[in-house]
Write an enzyme that holds these catalytic residues in place. Structure first.
Site, PDB file in Angstrom:
ATOM      1  CB  SER A   1      -0.861  -0.001   1.263  1.00 32.20           C
ATOM      2  OG  SER A   1      -1.474   1.246   1.454  1.00 32.20           O
TER       3      SER A   1
ATOM      4  CE1 TYR B   1      -3.856  -2.282   5.148  1.00 33.29           C
ATOM      5  CE2 TYR B   1      -3.228  -0.016   4.691  1.00 33.29           C
ATOM      6  CZ  TYR B   1      -3.630  -1.261   4.249  1.00 33.29           C
ATOM      7  OH  TYR B   1      -3.790  -1.496   2.902  1.00 33.29           O
TER       8      TYR B   1
END
Ligand code: NDP
Length: 252
Positions: free
Chosen positions: A139, A152
């Site tokens: 990501s 995350y």
């Protein structure tokens, strides 16, 4: 680009980015082994692939935090080899340094990082035989600070380092390791995560206004990038790459 005769194992293929990558690679001739916990959604993806006339997939209902050995064993038993591993399964949750709980941190790291490490390790002997490759789905959160997704972001930053280190480790075995690092892609991830509706809406609006291309991403954007990195001809000299799929977001 053809994946005819290739075997591709894709985790998190019952939804979003993984489901579309499975459909896309199957449409290019790959036999796909698809993994997810939700049997109904996973079988629906398998059915779509079969109905479209592509090679019959293997649907493995499994949890990547618990069942990595079975995932590899069933894939090899069914197809006899492995050419590409796509480590895509992932979860997101909202936290920051003030409210972080180790239980949530562990849940994120077990899914987004530890499972990738163990699955990759188990696949190495098979990928060595085929001179195959690994594509990790990371990501932009691994590269840039985004508020309120601390665990995350840390999991994806660690995944990026894993991609680079394992690319170096596996180059002598002729196994390439790369990642895609998407910005926001329209998938159900935000709905099933712990993010509040208010944050989801704010993130989407923020993204559209901040991204130079003035839209968020689509799963077709990630599928074509995964296929490119996985292609032994198109990307044969690429390893250790973190490919941002972000409409220019990293530029601003
Ligand atoms: P979705 O929620 O749509 O899909 C997530 C997939 O991961 C599902 O198939 C889910 O399957 C699977 N999964 C989650 N936990 C497990 C587990 N323990 N075992 C097996 N499968 C699991 O999300 P996306 O498609 O958006 O996300 C896919 C990847 O892309 C993730 O790694 C995410 O971090 C990354 N990403 C997504 C972005 C986005 O904006 N959408 C942006 C950047 C990166 P099931 O529930 O059936 O187990």
């Amino acid at each position: 680009m053809s994946f005819s005769g290739k075997v591709v194992l894709i985790t998190g293929a019952s939804s979003g980015i993984g489901a579309d990558a499975a459909r896309h690679l199957a449409s290019k001739g790959a036999s796909v082994s698809i993994v997810g916990r939700n049997e109904k959604r996973l079988n629906a993806v398998a059915e779509e692939i079969i109905k479209a006339g592509h090679p019959t997939p293997l649907a493995i209902v499994a949890d990547v935090t618990k069942d990595v050995e079975r995932i590899v064993d069933e894939t090899i038993k069914k197809f006899g080899k492995l050419d590409v591993l796509v480590n895509n399964a992932g979860i997101v949750a909202q936290d920051n340094v003030v409210d972080i709980e180790l239980s949530g941190f562990d849940r994120i790291f077990n899914t987004n990082l530890k499972s990738v490490i163990m699955l990759s390790k188990l696949c190495v002997p098979h990928l060595e035989k085929t001179r195959g490759n690994i594509v990790n789905v990371s990501s932009v959160a691994g590269l840039k600070c985004i508020q309120n997704v601390l665990s995350y972001s840390m999991s994806k930053a660690a995944l990026d380092q894993f991609t680079k280190c394992s690319a170096l480790d596996l180059a002598p075995k002729h196994i390439r390791v790369n990642s895609i690092n998407p910005a926001a892609i329209e998938t159900p991830i935000f709905q099933v995560g712990d993010l509040s509706k208010e944050l989801i809406d704010r993130v989407r609006d923020d993204c559209i206004s901040k991204y130079p291309v003035k839209r968020i991403g689509d799963v077709s954007d990630t599928s074509s990038a995964i296929a490119y990195l996985a292609d032994e001809n198109a990307a044969s000299f690429l390893t250790g790459i973190l490919l941002t799929i972000d409409g220019g977001y990293m530029l601003v």
